[in-house]
Design an enzyme around this catalytic site. Structure first.
Site, PDB file in Angstrom:
ATOM      1  N   GLU A 275       0.826  -1.212   0.000  1.00  0.00           N
ATOM      2  CA  GLU A 275       0.000   0.000   0.000  1.00  0.00           C
ATOM      3  C   GLU A 275       0.861   1.264   0.000  1.00  0.00           C
ATOM      4  O   GLU A 275       0.834   2.052   0.947  1.00  0.00           O
ATOM      5  CB  GLU A 275      -0.932  -0.025   1.216  1.00  0.00           C
ATOM      6  CG  GLU A 275      -1.941  -1.167   1.156  1.00  0.00           C
ATOM      7  CD  GLU A 275      -2.537  -1.515   2.508  1.00  0.00           C
ATOM      8  OE1 GLU A 275      -2.109  -0.922   3.513  1.00  0.00           O
ATOM      9  OE2 GLU A 275      -3.405  -2.398   2.567  1.00  0.00           O
ATOM     10  N   CYS A 346      -1.867  34.185  10.360  1.00  0.00           N
ATOM     11  CA  CYS A 346      -1.519  34.843  11.624  1.00  0.00           C
ATOM     12  C   CYS A 346      -1.143  33.814  12.693  1.00  0.00           C
ATOM     13  O   CYS A 346      -1.839  33.660  13.712  1.00  0.00           O
ATOM     14  CB  CYS A 346      -2.677  35.725  12.087  1.00  0.00           C
ATOM     15  SG  CYS A 346      -2.884  37.180  11.046  1.00  0.00           S
ATOM     16  N   GLU A 347      -0.088  33.095  12.450  1.00  0.00           N
ATOM     17  CA  GLU A 347       0.482  32.114  13.374  1.00  0.00           C
ATOM     18  C   GLU A 347       1.995  32.132  13.194  1.00  0.00           C
ATOM     19  O   GLU A 347       2.488  32.103  12.060  1.00  0.00           O
ATOM     20  CB  GLU A 347      -0.019  30.696  13.053  1.00  0.00           C
ATOM     21  CG  GLU A 347      -1.506  30.494  13.119  1.00  0.00           C
ATOM     22  CD  GLU A 347      -1.977  30.133  14.514  1.00  0.00           C
ATOM     23  OE1 GLU A 347      -1.118  29.960  15.402  1.00  0.00           O
ATOM     24  OE2 GLU A 347      -3.199  30.027  14.700  1.00  0.00           O
ATOM     25  N   TYR A 375       0.338  14.254   0.977  1.00  0.00           N
ATOM     26  CA  TYR A 375      -0.006  14.889   2.252  1.00  0.00           C
ATOM     27  C   TYR A 375       0.119  16.411   2.171  1.00  0.00           C
ATOM     28  O   TYR A 375       0.434  17.071   3.144  1.00  0.00           O
ATOM     29  CB  TYR A 375       0.857  14.323   3.388  1.00  0.00           C
ATOM     30  CG  TYR A 375       0.754  12.827   3.489  1.00  0.00           C
ATOM     31  CD1 TYR A 375      -0.414  12.232   3.946  1.00  0.00           C
ATOM     32  CD2 TYR A 375       1.787  12.003   3.062  1.00  0.00           C
ATOM     33  CE1 TYR A 375      -0.533  10.852   3.997  1.00  0.00           C
ATOM     34  CE2 TYR A 375       1.675  10.624   3.108  1.00  0.00           C
ATOM     35  CZ  TYR A 375       0.513  10.059   3.583  1.00  0.00           C
ATOM     36  OH  TYR A 375       0.387   8.688   3.623  1.00  0.00           O
TER      37      TYR A 375
END
Length: 421
Positions: A275, A346-347, A375
Site C-alpha cells: 500500500e 496569523c500564526e 499529504y
C-alpha cells in the site's frame, strides 16, 4: 526521479513551463506530473514481478479523482481509510474487488457501504470492530473478508507522529495475542479470515524494520495455518520513504524493497498486497507560490509568500523539510541570500523554512516546494478563510485544472445562518 526539471533557465513540469501555468491559474497551486505518478506505480508493480500481488495506492496521500483514475488505469488497487475515500475510489472507477478498507475507527455505516458496494477485504484492527463487522455482514446476508492487523512492536525509526508499529501505537492488535484473536474471528459466521495485515509506519528510509516485521509475519502465518486458518493473503502496508532533501542519501528503491519481500515471504504461497502512497505521489507534485514581500527583520530577511500553513501543513505539523527552489533557475556563481520563508497566516507556526539560502528574490518571483504531492492538498484547510488552492495535472505538453479554487462567495455560502438571527 521526477519530471520537474529546468530548461533554458526556467522550471518545467514535463513539457509545460510552470510560469505559464501560474499565469493562467494564479498562485498558489499544486502541480502534479502524470509521468512521475505512473512511473512510480510501475516501479512497485515491477518490484513484485514473479509473485501473485496487488499494489493498492494509499489514497490518504493524495485522493484527487484525476490521480485515482490515472493510477486505476495502470491497474492499481486502492487502500482507503474512510467512507469518503471509499466513495472517491468507486467514483474514480475502481472496482470493489480492488479496494482494501483500513483504519482503526470504521463505523457500521462505512462497513455497510463497502459490503453493499463491493470490497476486497477489511483490515480489522480490534475485537470490537470485528464484532460490529460480523453483525453488519449477517444483517446483509453476506460474508465479510478480513485480515487482522497485527502490531509487531517494531520501531520503524521514523517521526513519532507517523510511527504505527510499536506497542504504544493505537493500531492493530499485539502480535502476541494474534492466535486468540484469530480464533475469535473464525468463530464469527459473518467473517471470512483471508490473511494477515501489518503496517509499521511512514517515511521509512531503512529496510531493516520491514525485514524484522515481515519475519514475524512469516512465523505467524505458519502458526495460524497450524491452527487451521486458511491464511492466503498478506497485506504488508506501505511507508517507504522519499528523499525530501536532495542532499541526503536516497531511501531504498522499490526493487530493493521487493527483493526483501520475496526473501522473507516469498515461500509462503500467499498473495501479497502493498500500500504505497507517499513514494507514488510525493515527488510527483510541487507547490508553486509567489513572493509577496521581502521583509527586513532585525537579524534576518523574511520571504513572505502567498502560500501558507493551511495549504501545506507538513512543516508546521511534522517539522518537515521541503526543498524550495526558484522557478527561474539560479545563475551559476551568483551569491544567494538567507531567508526565513513564511506565509501570511496569523500564526508564528506559519513558517516553511528558516535560514534557507536561495538566489536573491523580489515580489512576484515564483518559488516551488518540491516533494509536495503527498499529504499536501489532502491535509489543506480554509483556515483564515483562505480558499483551498487549485490542483493541476500535467501530461506531456498539456495541463488541466483538476480542482478549482473556490471564490470567497462560494466559501461563505456554505455557512447557514439560523432563522433566529
Amino acid at each position: 526521479m521526477d519530471h520537474f526539471l529546468y530548461r533554458d533557465g526556467t522550471l518545467y513540469a514535463e513539457d509545460v513551463r510552470i510560469s505559464d501555468i501560474a499565469a493562467q491559474v494564479g498562485t498558489p497551486f499544486y502541480c502534479y506530473s502524470s509521468a512521475t505518478l505512473t512511473r512510480h506505480f510501475r516501479l512497485f508493480d515491477e518490484a513484485l514481478d514473479g509473485t501473485d500481488h496487488l499494489v493498492c495506492y494509499a489514497m490518504k496521500a493524495n485522493s484527487n479523482q484525476a490521480i485515482l483514475r490515472l493510477l486505476a488505469e495502470q491497474g492499481a488497487g486502492m487502500d482507503v481509510v474512510s467512507g469518503g475515500e471509499y466513495a472517491r475510489a468507486k467514483a474514480a472507477g475502481v472496482p470493489g474487488d480492488r479496494i482494501v478498507f483500513s483504519g482503526v475507527g470504521k463505523t457500521a455505516d462505512e462497513m455497510r457501504m463497502a459490503l453493499e458496494g463491493g470490497i476486497r477485504q477489511f483490515n480489522v484492527e480490534s475485537e470490537p470492530e470485528m464484532v460490529v463487522l460480523n453483525e453488519v455482514a449477517l444483517s446483509l446476508g453476506v460474508t465479510a473478508p478480513i485480515t487482522v492487523r497485527v502490531n509487531p512492536d517494531v520501531d520503524a525509526k521514523t517521526h513519532a507522529k507517523i510511527a504505527t508499529g510499536k506497542s504504544e501505537n493505537k493500531f492493530g492488535i499485539p502480535i502476541s495475542r494474534a492466535r486468540e484473536v484469530y480464533a475469535m474471528a473464525a468463530s464469527l459466521a459473518g467473517l471470512d479470515v483471508v490473511g494477515i495485515d501489518v503496517h509499521i509506519g511512514s517515511q521509512l528510509t531503512d529496510l531493516e524494520p520491514y525485514r524484522m516485521a515481515y519475519e514475524k509475519v512469516a512465523e505467524l502465518t505458519k502458526t495460524l495455518r497450524e491452527d487451521g486458518h486458511n491464511i492466503r493473503r498478506l497485506d504488508l502496508g506501505g511507508g517507504l520513504g522519499i528523499p525530501y532533501e536532495r542532499s541526503n542519501e536516497a531511501p531504498p528503491l522499490p526493487i530493493e524493497y521487493g527483493q526483501m519481500v520475496k526473501e522473507t515471504l516469498g515461500d509462503l504461497g500467499c498473495e501479497l498486497e502493498i500500500e504505497p502512497g507517499r513514494l507514488i505521489a510525493g515527488n510527483a507534485g510541487i507547490l508553486v507560490s509567489k513572493v509577496i514581500y521581502v521583509k527586513e527583520g532585525e537579524d534576518r530577511k523574511f520571504l513572505i509568500i502567498d502560500s501558507a500553513m493551511n495549504d501545506l501543513i507538513r512543516p508546521a505539523m511534522y517539522e518537515a523539510h521541503h526543498d524550495i527552489v526558484p522557478v527561474t533557475e539560479d545563475v551559476p556563481g551568483e551569491e544567494g541570500e538567507k531567508y526565513d520563508i513564511v506565509g501570511p497566516v496569523c500564526e508564528s507556526g506559519d513558517t516553511f523554512a528558516k535560514g534557507r539560502t536561495l538566489k536573491s528574490l523580489a515580489p512576484d518571483d515564483l518559488v516551488a516546494f518540491r516533494s509536495a504531492g503527498a499529504y499536501g492538498a489532502v491535509m489543506a484547510s480554509e483556515y483564515n478563510t483562505r480558499p483551498m488552492i487549485p490542483e493541476v495535472l500535467v501530461q506531456g505538453d498539456q495541463f488541466a485544472v483538476i480542482r478549482q479554487r473556490p471564490t470567497y462567495e462560494e466559501m461563505i455560502e456554505r455557512d447557514i445562518i439560523p432563522a433566529w438571527l
